[in-house]
Design an enzyme around this catalytic site. Sequence first.
Site, mmCIF file in Angstrom:
data_model
loop_
_atom_site.group_PDB
_atom_site.id
_atom_site.type_symbol
_atom_site.label_atom_id
_atom_site.label_comp_id
_atom_site.label_asym_id
_atom_site.label_seq_id
_atom_site.Cartn_x
_atom_site.Cartn_y
_atom_site.Cartn_z
ATOM 1 C CG ASP A 111 -0.876 5.122 -0.200
ATOM 2 O OD1 ASP A 111 -1.794 4.915 -1.020
ATOM 3 O OD2 ASP A 111 -0.950 4.832 1.008
ATOM 4 C CE LYS A 131 -27.200 -10.994 -18.482
ATOM 5 N NZ LYS A 131 -26.115 -10.032 -18.303
ATOM 6 C CG ASP A 158 -2.034 -0.999 1.097
ATOM 7 O OD1 ASP A 158 -2.083 -1.688 0.047
ATOM 8 O OD2 ASP A 158 -2.844 -1.115 2.036
ATOM 9 C CB CYS A 176 -64.154 8.421 -2.553
ATOM 10 S SG CYS A 176 -62.462 9.029 -2.632
ATOM 11 N NE ARG A 218 -33.087 0.505 -17.154
ATOM 12 C CZ ARG A 218 -34.391 0.731 -17.126
ATOM 13 N NH1 ARG A 218 -34.880 1.615 -16.285
ATOM 14 N NH2 ARG A 218 -35.198 0.093 -17.921
ATOM 15 C CE LYS A 252 -36.169 -9.710 -9.468
ATOM 16 N NZ LYS A 252 -37.253 -8.888 -8.957
ATOM 17 C CB CYS A 299 -62.987 7.555 -6.249
ATOM 18 S SG CYS A 299 -63.356 9.310 -6.319
ATOM 19 C CB SER A 346 -36.239 -3.446 -17.243
ATOM 20 O OG SER A 346 -37.370 -3.400 -18.055
ATOM 21 C CG LEU A 347 -33.279 -8.386 -17.024
ATOM 22 C CD1 LEU A 347 -32.390 -8.965 -15.943
ATOM 23 C CD2 LEU A 347 -33.050 -9.122 -18.336
ATOM 24 C CB CYS A 360 -63.771 13.320 -2.975
ATOM 25 S SG CYS A 360 -64.276 11.971 -4.057
ATOM 26 C CB CYS A 402 -61.173 12.673 -5.935
ATOM 27 S SG CYS A 402 -60.431 11.633 -4.673
ATOM 28 C CG ASP A 442 -31.152 -5.351 -4.886
ATOM 29 O OD1 ASP A 442 -31.619 -4.690 -5.826
ATOM 30 O OD2 ASP A 442 -31.750 -5.560 -3.823
ATOM 31 C CE LYS A 453 -32.981 -8.464 -11.794
ATOM 32 N NZ LYS A 453 -32.926 -7.263 -10.965
ATOM 33 C CE1 TYR A 457 -25.860 -5.521 -17.467
ATOM 34 C CE2 TYR A 457 -25.441 -5.612 -15.103
ATOM 35 C CZ TYR A 457 -26.126 -5.087 -16.178
ATOM 36 O OH TYR A 457 -27.079 -4.131 -15.969
ATOM 37 C CD GLU A 509 -24.213 -12.316 -16.631
ATOM 38 O OE1 GLU A 509 -24.498 -11.199 -16.160
ATOM 39 O OE2 GLU A 509 -23.942 -12.490 -17.823
#
Length: 687
Positions: free
Chosen positions: A38, A293, A34, A411, A140, A317, A429, A83-84, A414, A435, A121, A119, A229, A117
């Site tokens: 540096d 994929k 390190d 409602c 995106r 998922k 409604c 998107s997927l 309203c 409203c 988050d 996914k 990816y 792969e």
Amino acid sequence: MDRAQAAKELERLAKLIAHHDYRYFTLANPEITDEQYDALRRQNQELEALFPDLRRLDSPSHRIGSPLSSAFDKVKHRKPLLSLDNVFNEKEFVDFGKKLRRFLKMPEDVLIPMVAEPKIDGLSASLHYQDGQFVLGATRGDGQEGENITANLRTVRDLPLRLSGDDVPKSLEIRGEVYMKIADFDALNASRLQQNEQPFANPRNAAAGSLRQLDSTITASRPIHFFAYYAQSLEGNLAQTQDELLQKLQTWGFVVNPYHKLCSTFDEMIQVYQTMQTVRETLPYEIDGLVYKVNDLRLQERLGVVGRAPRHSIAFKFAAQQAETVVDDIILQVGRTGVITPVAVLQPVIVGGVTVSRATLHNEEEIRRKDIRIKDSVIVQRAGDVIPQVVRVNTNKRPSNSQVYSFTENCPCCHSTLYQTPGQIAKRCLNGFGCEDQAIQRLIHFVSRDALNIDGLGEKHIARFYALNLITTPVDIFTLEERNKNFKEPLETWEGWGKQSAQNLWDAINKVRVLSLDKLIYALGIPQIGQTTAKLLAKHFTVFERFLETILNAHQNDAMVQKELMPIEGIGHGMARDIIDFFQQKHNVQMVEGLLKHITVLAYTVADNLPLSGKTIVFTGSLELISRSEAKAQAEKLGAKVGSAVSAQTTFVVAGKDAGQKLKAASALGVEVIDENAWQEMILATG
Ligand code: IVH
């Protein structure tokens, strides 16, 4: 040292430091200590201080960041960031495979190898490299257009500022996921709490918040990471397969997720899913499933896109996480389209690392079916981004004096009588802009990014203008500037506003006085009419007047409108019904007519410079080389309209085996007919 020597030395240092970054961040196998590292960084910094104008684009000093004076610039993506689609169980995953084969007209037993792969988050980003140097990075955004966050991305340590290897294309775009590790997220939140700052809800939000800093020195102080990816280049194909592409990404210096796996058989695909479910618990970052994929990139190209998602990939998922808690209350919310949604107010409980205090109960039917009552103990679950849900009641713990929940007839906002569309479960409604809850949400939708996209008119502003009775319908947005001139206290004198910000708002509003037909249809907020359907309607009716006239003239006669709307592919019975219902409301028609006094709606145009633009093609008979859907997709990609019946407007008919009536019609009308081989030749010649 003279300028020339300094320039040379700065180049050497940039390369050397990039190499050591790669050893450290990508390979996790440093060659130097390190302290040595540096020292190199310091040398670079000192030399730059002597020759500030020689600071290179790929200089490691950019990793420290610098403040940006105003907002981020917009960046139009060369190809949309998609998107997927999701699947949640094995059966849905099998169905995905079936659909692939059907589209490609492959027998059921053909194996289509896929790369699995994790996914991640986080949030996706697009990076541009020119001659191997990182020159531009974007979020995106809405998929079409993102924000320029180059300076912030430069501070991400495992993102190479200069690429290594000798096969780096001249111009290259990389896509991948920016994320924060769980431990770093915890530490960041702990320090935020100490400084009396709001903690982030989850690592993804923390990563997003860190990237959207105008001051990139703040981003630099946050530990964020990047997994690559995907890559594409203007110069042609980079690889034959996704697997090969991932390897290339690594040789260029990117970090690729080590758990990706090429699977040839279905069993292998399921095996990876099961293994990763266990591995997940040990990972330092969050994943919410696997992305599968199609490995062959040519097949990917053939499969193309539906809506906003590619056909070639799917997110499988992980199962939802659950916990038990108590329902303190059931409240009713009025949605943008007037739909009443009951929501359970819960005693806060942690589900999969996130505190949950509300869960949707969907509708009256759902409450009745599950017999959910106030003070019940319930099992709640959270699956990915989905709003938490109540799975079931733990009746063992039900208090003896509990009462069945009874749904209101009016409602909650309203108090007008609720209405139930025949065939639909939801109660609604119909008071529209009358409203308050609905009006505010409809206004927010109207100005939102995918609709009119009026910058500077956010949710808080809308709520304030509404409360002061200054904007109660979209029409008011366009008259506000004029009215403001006579206000005793004009906008520029309000707290939080000034001359410049008021002017910016007028500019933003004036910019959208000319808008495209599909945007307007979408912005109106007709129930069920999203962006894709709005486009279909725009394409069909081309000009707004025709759309409106058709629906208004015939509204006494639903059957006629349905007849007019339902032949449009993608518009079902329910949607047709909702469009009609929407324009049966006087206040909606008034609003639209009012709007037309202030805006110009452009006729919908399809790109007219494609090889088959302006041509209408009809497919008939059974095709043998490719599926009907693929043929249709091919034609539309090249600008053609695909018709379902032969008429004098048909340019030509593609006739497969056993073509019948349509072939006859074509010859009767003198419309040209070609066979499937000729069609494929045409595609090859134009593609
Ligand atoms: S592929 C063409 N691969 O998931 C499709 N996406 O739900 C899009 N994501 O917007 C990208 N890990 O932000 C792909 N290994 C991975 C991913 C991944 C996370 C995110 C990405 C995308 C979202 C779609």
